[in-house]
Design a protein around this motif. Structure first.
Motif, PDB file in Angstrom:
ATOM      1  N   PHE A 259       0.830  -1.203   0.000  1.00  0.00           N
ATOM      2  CA  PHE A 259       0.000   0.000   0.000  1.00  0.00           C
ATOM      3  C   PHE A 259       0.866   1.256   0.000  1.00  0.00           C
ATOM      4  CE2 PHE A 259      -2.639   3.296   1.923  1.00  0.00           C
ATOM      5  CZ  PHE A 259      -3.822   3.151   1.222  1.00  0.00           C
ATOM      6  N   ALA A 260       1.950   1.243   0.770  1.00  0.00           N
ATOM      7  CA  ALA A 260       2.847   2.401   0.817  1.00  0.00           C
ATOM      8  C   ALA A 260       3.461   2.660  -0.555  1.00  0.00           C
ATOM      9  CB  ALA A 260       3.943   2.171   1.855  1.00  0.00           C
ATOM     10  N   HIS A 261       3.846   1.610  -1.258  1.00  0.00           N
ATOM     11  CA  HIS A 261       4.399   1.769  -2.609  1.00  0.00           C
ATOM     12  C   HIS A 261       3.345   2.355  -3.559  1.00  0.00           C
ATOM     13  CE1 HIS A 261       8.140   0.020  -1.550  1.00  0.00           C
ATOM     14  NE2 HIS A 261       7.709  -1.225  -1.436  1.00  0.00           N
ATOM     15  N   ALA A 262       2.095   1.910  -3.427  1.00  0.00           N
ATOM     16  CA  ALA A 262       1.028   2.403  -4.299  1.00  0.00           C
ATOM     17  C   ALA A 262       0.741   3.876  -4.035  1.00  0.00           C
ATOM     18  CB  ALA A 262      -0.241   1.574  -4.088  1.00  0.00           C
ATOM     19  N   VAL A 263       0.752   4.285  -2.771  1.00  0.00           N
ATOM     20  CA  VAL A 263       0.534   5.695  -2.427  1.00  0.00           C
ATOM     21  C   VAL A 263       1.629   6.563  -3.035  1.00  0.00           C
ATOM     22  CG1 VAL A 263       0.497   7.354  -0.521  1.00  0.00           C
ATOM     23  CG2 VAL A 263      -0.762   5.207  -0.326  1.00  0.00           C
ATOM     24  N   HIS A 264       2.863   6.101  -2.927  1.00  0.00           N
ATOM     25  CA  HIS A 264       3.994   6.851  -3.498  1.00  0.00           C
ATOM     26  C   HIS A 264       3.889   6.918  -5.019  1.00  0.00           C
ATOM     27  CE1 HIS A 264       8.066   8.411  -3.884  1.00  0.00           C
ATOM     28  NE2 HIS A 264       8.316   7.460  -4.781  1.00  0.00           N
ATOM     29  N   ALA A 265       3.548   5.796  -5.633  1.00  0.00           N
ATOM     30  CA  ALA A 265       3.436   5.761  -7.098  1.00  0.00           C
ATOM     31  C   ALA A 265       2.293   6.641  -7.594  1.00  0.00           C
ATOM     32  CB  ALA A 265       3.229   4.318  -7.569  1.00  0.00           C
TER      33      ALA A 265
END
Length: 342
Positions: A259-265
């Protein structure tokens, strides 16, 4: 030289008693782990002295150290205090006046982080497979991540469009909606989960963990499809309480990283966690005109005052109170004001 050798033997026995008492009271595994952690830290802070030899002065010294030296949050401070009071009251059987006099730091109300619908869509679009289905479930139902991960196959009712949340926060059950848009993804998730369940059955695995004493009452239920996890872990792991190797549900840390990677992306600069989807669910429902009591029931809040925090978000969000600057700009006052300055 004999004292240092004798003292360490006390701590493991004490922690075992803490664990036994926590399980007797049917507290969650996370509560057990937190209480054991803080009891161990408390004893070590006072150089392995037994808690029976300590009292209010030592407890306050430990809590002061946490707040002043470690700069822990209010929530962490309260958790440590709860663990120590549990130790004295439930484990050591002491109910002393000073236990009621120790002040609890008060939580200051803070507005929850909320994503807009387009931002939620952007995050979901950057997740794949099981992680995407899980994120859609959190946003579509308002469930906590632990509640979603602990779902069993039997908890999904596609015909009625409902999901039963078992033993949520406070040990309460509740029903939430099963979004029609999520049904295909959930069915595909069940298809993948069934493949793992069939593999376990062929290998003669003992089935998944059952709540409370159901494993003794219904010995074969844990191996049934109805009790299997909706979001099973790909590999087997050892249960920290029983030591039995079996298939656990998906770990929350795995999803949190995705989820953290998706928020950043998605280019979102504000902090957002999986719990933000629950906040967004509540805020967007209220924004669409849903009654606050309905939102309270869906979230599983005991008190409507807890749900009221989302109304504060709406007051400053789009569609809330209009800023006088916007009124001034709409009337042409901004241009006149700028001209007057020159």
């Amino acid at each position: 030289m004999s004292a240092p050798c004798a003292v360490p033997a006390v701590a493991p026995r004490l922690l075992d008693v803490v664990r036994e008492r926590v399980r007797y009271l049917h507290y969650s595994l996370r509560t057990e782990q937190a209480y054991v952690h803080w009891v161990r830290a408390f004893v070590r802070f006072h150089r392995m002295r037994h808690p029976r030899q300590m009292g209010r002065v030592e407890v306050e010294a430990f809590l002061t150290w946490l707040s002043s030296e470690r700069s822990v949050s209010v929530a962490t401070h309260r958790q440590a205090l709860s663990a120590i009071l549990f130790l004295y009251h439930q484990v050591l059987g002491q109910q002393l006046p000073w236990m009621q006099d120790i002040g609890r730091p008060q939580r200051k109300p803070r507005l929850p982080a909320v994503l807009s619908p387009p931002e939620v869509g952007a995050v979901l679009a950057r997740l794949e497979g099981t992680h995407r289905v899980l994120a859609q479930l959190l946003y579509g139902t308002g469930m906590r991540i632990t509640e979603a991960l602990q779902l069993r196959v039997k908890d999904l009712d596609f015909d009625r469009g409902a999901i039963v949340v078992r033993q949520g926060k406070g040990g309460k059950d509740r029903a939430v909606m099963l979004p029609a848009a999520l049904a295909p993804g959930l069915r595909e998730q069940l298809r993948q989960a069934r493949t793992l369940w069939q593999a376990d059955a062929r290998a003669g695995r003992g089935g998944v963990q059952m709540p409370d004493a159901l494993e003794r009452k219904y010995p074969r239920a844990g191996a049934s499809w109805a009790w299997f996890w909706v979001f099973p872990q790909a590999a087997h792991s050892v249960c920290p309480r029983t030591g039995v190797q079996r298939r656990h549900h998906l770990f929350d840390q795995t999803f949190q990283r995705a989820f953290a990677h998706a928020v950043h992306a998605a280019g979102i600069d504000r902090p957002a966690t999986p719990h933000t989807l629950r906040h967004s669910f509540a805020t967007h429902l209220l924004q669409s005109g849903t009654d606050i009591r309905t939102v309270q029931e869906l979230l599983g809040h005991s008190d409507v005052s807890t749900t009221m925090i989302y109304t504060h978000v709406l007051k400053v969000a789009a569609g809330g109170t209009r800023s006088p600057l916007d009124v001034l700009a709409a009337s042409g006052g901004a241009a006149a004001s700028t001209f007057a300055m020159h």
